[in-house]
Motif scaffolding. Structure first.
Motif, PDB file in Angstrom:
ATOM      1  N   LEU A  81     -73.402 -21.321 -20.797  1.00  0.00           N
ATOM      2  CA  LEU A  81     -74.308 -20.263 -21.237  1.00  0.00           C
ATOM      3  C   LEU A  81     -74.177 -20.038 -22.749  1.00  0.00           C
ATOM      4  CD1 LEU A  81     -73.845 -17.689 -18.340  1.00  0.00           C
ATOM      5  CD2 LEU A  81     -75.585 -19.464 -18.591  1.00  0.00           C
ATOM      6  N   ASP A 101     -86.075 -10.449 -24.592  1.00  0.00           N
ATOM      7  CA  ASP A 101     -86.212 -11.801 -25.126  1.00  0.00           C
ATOM      8  C   ASP A 101     -86.091 -12.822 -24.001  1.00  0.00           C
ATOM      9  OD1 ASP A 101     -86.062 -13.445 -27.883  1.00  0.00           O
ATOM     10  OD2 ASP A 101     -84.727 -14.392 -26.402  1.00  0.00           O
ATOM     11  N   LEU A 102     -86.896 -13.872 -24.080  1.00  0.00           N
ATOM     12  CA  LEU A 102     -86.954 -14.866 -23.003  1.00  0.00           C
ATOM     13  C   LEU A 102     -85.619 -15.579 -22.817  1.00  0.00           C
ATOM     14  CD1 LEU A 102     -88.639 -16.294 -20.882  1.00  0.00           C
ATOM     15  CD2 LEU A 102     -89.367 -17.936 -22.636  1.00  0.00           C
ATOM     16  N   ARG A 103     -84.948 -15.938 -23.946  1.00  0.00           N
ATOM     17  CA  ARG A 103     -83.662 -16.631 -23.835  1.00  0.00           C
ATOM     18  C   ARG A 103     -82.609 -15.739 -23.178  1.00  0.00           C
ATOM     19  NH1 ARG A 103     -82.035 -18.002 -29.546  1.00  0.00           N
ATOM     20  NH2 ARG A 103     -80.149 -18.763 -28.480  1.00  0.00           N
ATOM     21  N   ARG A 104     -82.580 -14.470 -23.560  1.00  0.00           N
ATOM     22  CA  ARG A 104     -81.620 -13.533 -22.971  1.00  0.00           C
ATOM     23  C   ARG A 104     -81.913 -13.317 -21.489  1.00  0.00           C
ATOM     24  NH1 ARG A 104     -78.325  -8.922 -24.889  1.00  0.00           N
ATOM     25  NH2 ARG A 104     -78.063  -7.518 -23.097  1.00  0.00           N
ATOM     26  N   LEU A 105     -83.204 -13.211 -21.142  1.00  0.00           N
ATOM     27  CA  LEU A 105     -83.571 -13.023 -19.735  1.00  0.00           C
ATOM     28  C   LEU A 105     -83.171 -14.224 -18.886  1.00  0.00           C
ATOM     29  CD1 LEU A 105     -87.087 -11.357 -20.101  1.00  0.00           C
ATOM     30  CD2 LEU A 105     -84.969 -10.274 -19.325  1.00  0.00           C
ATOM     31  N   THR A 106     -83.274 -15.416 -19.482  1.00  0.00           N
ATOM     32  CA  THR A 106     -82.885 -16.626 -18.754  1.00  0.00           C
ATOM     33  C   THR A 106     -81.393 -16.625 -18.439  1.00  0.00           C
ATOM     34  OG1 THR A 106     -84.647 -17.895 -19.847  1.00  0.00           O
ATOM     35  CG2 THR A 106     -82.852 -19.142 -18.822  1.00  0.00           C
ATOM     36  N   VAL A 107     -80.581 -16.248 -19.435  1.00  0.00           N
ATOM     37  CA  VAL A 107     -79.135 -16.171 -19.217  1.00  0.00           C
ATOM     38  C   VAL A 107     -78.803 -15.080 -18.193  1.00  0.00           C
ATOM     39  CG1 VAL A 107     -76.928 -15.614 -20.314  1.00  0.00           C
ATOM     40  CG2 VAL A 107     -78.556 -17.103 -21.483  1.00  0.00           C
ATOM     41  N   GLN A 108     -79.533 -13.949 -18.290  1.00  0.00           N
ATOM     42  CA  GLN A 108     -79.284 -12.865 -17.346  1.00  0.00           C
ATOM     43  C   GLN A 108     -79.598 -13.291 -15.917  1.00  0.00           C
ATOM     44  OE1 GLN A 108     -78.054  -9.607 -18.319  1.00  0.00           O
ATOM     45  NE2 GLN A 108     -77.633  -9.745 -16.112  1.00  0.00           N
ATOM     46  N   ARG A 109     -80.647 -14.096 -15.754  1.00  0.00           N
ATOM     47  CA  ARG A 109     -80.981 -14.579 -14.399  1.00  0.00           C
ATOM     48  C   ARG A 109     -79.876 -15.486 -13.855  1.00  0.00           C
ATOM     49  NH1 ARG A 109     -86.120 -15.678 -16.866  1.00  0.00           N
ATOM     50  NH2 ARG A 109     -87.607 -13.977 -16.445  1.00  0.00           N
ATOM     51  N   VAL A 110     -79.290 -16.302 -14.740  1.00  0.00           N
ATOM     52  CA  VAL A 110     -78.180 -17.164 -14.303  1.00  0.00           C
ATOM     53  C   VAL A 110     -76.998 -16.309 -13.850  1.00  0.00           C
ATOM     54  CG1 VAL A 110     -76.507 -18.901 -15.034  1.00  0.00           C
ATOM     55  CG2 VAL A 110     -78.891 -19.074 -15.787  1.00  0.00           C
ATOM     56  N   ARG A 152     -77.772 -14.759 -10.530  1.00  0.00           N
ATOM     57  CA  ARG A 152     -77.683 -15.729  -9.426  1.00  0.00           C
ATOM     58  C   ARG A 152     -76.223 -16.009  -9.064  1.00  0.00           C
ATOM     59  NH1 ARG A 152     -80.573 -19.150 -11.620  1.00  0.00           N
ATOM     60  NH2 ARG A 152     -79.012 -20.630 -12.403  1.00  0.00           N
TER      61      ARG A 152
END
Length: 430
Positions: A254, A265-274, A277
């Motif tokens: 990450l 922010d899209l990048r932060r949201l992507t990490v948050q989704r990981v 999960r």
């Protein structure tokens, strides 16, 4: 040598394909269906009335034996034959668990199926994960497989020894002994009848057949019960181990720089989704262990209460029987093995209960030591870490009304009580 090699191959599952992606519970443990069906749980036709037939027959026979053993105990105390009364009371305690066991399983048959379905889903899910998870899980399942056959092998040794210690003297009397030796034909367990001789024909043949049947009933019911107990506990212990594995890789791969980005922010949201999960899997597995142990408590709670209540008295009387025979110059190998079996059947849930409790606390330690304070990413999951740690502070243990938490402390307390009772009996009879 070929036979030994074949047995060794079965014991270590040499012919099993551990790389198969679609391994399920019943593929790895085919013995489960075989062992559980006689307890009144069918897998194909779950509502069939035939599932009650075998438990009804065994339960009825057990009740007959329980009544007889009560009569024998009373007779032994009345005539002052305390060795006879002690032995009969031990068999009374052992046989009394059988109706309790069948009633508990049949009353909670749906819970048993839920528990097995959950374990089956664990198999299907974990076997599709990476090698670290899959290999460790299957190695633990192999250990369960091996412990199953070790336990059943020990029970069969006790049963075979009981049978041989009866049939060997009977064979001698039939083929070699003379009439002037006045030998009494042996039975597996001592018997007495108020107005009749249990050792005359056809009483002897009937009682010998029934006693052999009781031997099989006890192994098929209580022996299997102990196996199912440690199978479920070890399965959930393994799941908790996998939960601790998850914390080792929770920040793996990450990007740390997203912490300073806006929340939308899209990048932060992507990490948050990981993160979500990964933490969801941790929470799901952790909660599933609580639910599985709760289900096991409902199913086996009455039998475990019976174990805890009567084990100290039963073990005490078994030790007394062994000591009494030693005082008379005989070595009672049967009761020595019974004493070992009685101690083992109590030690297993207590030991595994301690392992499970400690591993549950290890989840909190793994969460705390996952490195959240060494990376900026820790700020994104700090509230989740606090929740997991707080949840992991609740001990996982088998709980039922009147039942203390099963642990090695419980085992130590019961054995101390058994030794105290033993000393009291020995002093009283001197």
């Amino acid at each position: 040598m070929t036979l030994i090699k074949a047995i060794k191959g079965i014991f270590f599952k040499d012919s099993f394909d551990f790389s198969e992606p679609d391994i399920d519970l019943y593929t790895f443990h085919p013995q489960l269906r075989i062992f559980i069906a006689p307890l009144g749980i069918f897998f194909n036709n779950r509502k069939s009335l035939l599932r009650f037939l075998w438990p009804f027959i065994n339960g009825s026979l057990s009740i007959v034996a329980i009544v007889l053993e009560m009569i024998f105990v009373y007779h032994g105390i009345t005539v002052g034959d305390y060795s006879f009364a002690t032995e009969c009371f031990c068999y009374f305690v052992m046989l009394s668990v059988i109706p309790v066991l069948y009633c508990a399983v049949l009353a909670n048959s749906q819970s048993v199926m839920v528990l097995l379905d959950k374990m089956d889903k664990d198999f299907e899910y974990i076997c599709k994960l990476g090698a670290k998870y899959r290999d460790h899980f299957l190695q633990r399942q192999l250990l369960i497989w091996q412990l199953c056959w070790i336990w059943l092998g020990f029970l069969c040794c006790v049963a075979v020894l009981y049978t041989l210690m009866t049939l060997a003297p009977l064979t001698y009397q039939t083929l070699i002994a003379t009439q002037d030796e006045n030998m009494i034909r042996p039975l597996l367990f001592p018997m007495w009848l108020p107005e009749d001789d249990p050792y005359r024909t056809p009483n002897y043949e009937i009682f010998l057949f029934l006693q052999l049947d009781y031997l099989l009933i006890f192994i098929q019911s209580f022996g299997v019960y102990v196996y199912i107990q440690f199978h479920v506990l070890l399965h959930n212990f393994t799941v908790l181990e996998l939960v601790t594995f998850d914390f080792d890789v929770i920040f793996e791969g990450l990007d740390k720089s997203v912490v300073d980005l806006p929340r939308d922010d899209l990048r932060r949201l992507t990490v948050q989704r990981v993160f979500n999960r990964r933490l969801k899997r941790v929470a799901t597995w952790h909660d599933s262990v609580f639910k599985s142990i709760g289900t096991l408590s409902r199913v086996q709670g009455p039998v475990i209460v019976y174990q805890v209540m009567f084990s100290s008295l039963c073990i005490c009387l078994m030790m007394y029987q062994v000591a009494d025979k030693l005082d008379k110059g005989t070595f009672d190998i049967l009761f020595i093995m019974l004493t070992v079996a009685g101690i083992t059947q109590l030690w297993i849930p207590c030991y595994l209960g301690t392992l499970l409790r400690n591993k549950a606390f290890d989840v909190a330690d793994a969460c705390w030591n996952c490195g959240w304070h060494e990376t900026p990413l820790g700020r994104m999951i700090r509230p989740d870490i606090i929740i997991v740690i707080m949840r992991a502070q609740h001990p996982i243990s088998i709980k039922f009304t009147g039942l203390p938490n099963l642990s090695l402390e419980t085992f130590s307390s019961i054995m101390s009580s058994a030794y105290s009772y033993f000393n009291m009996l020995r002093q009283y009879n001197r």
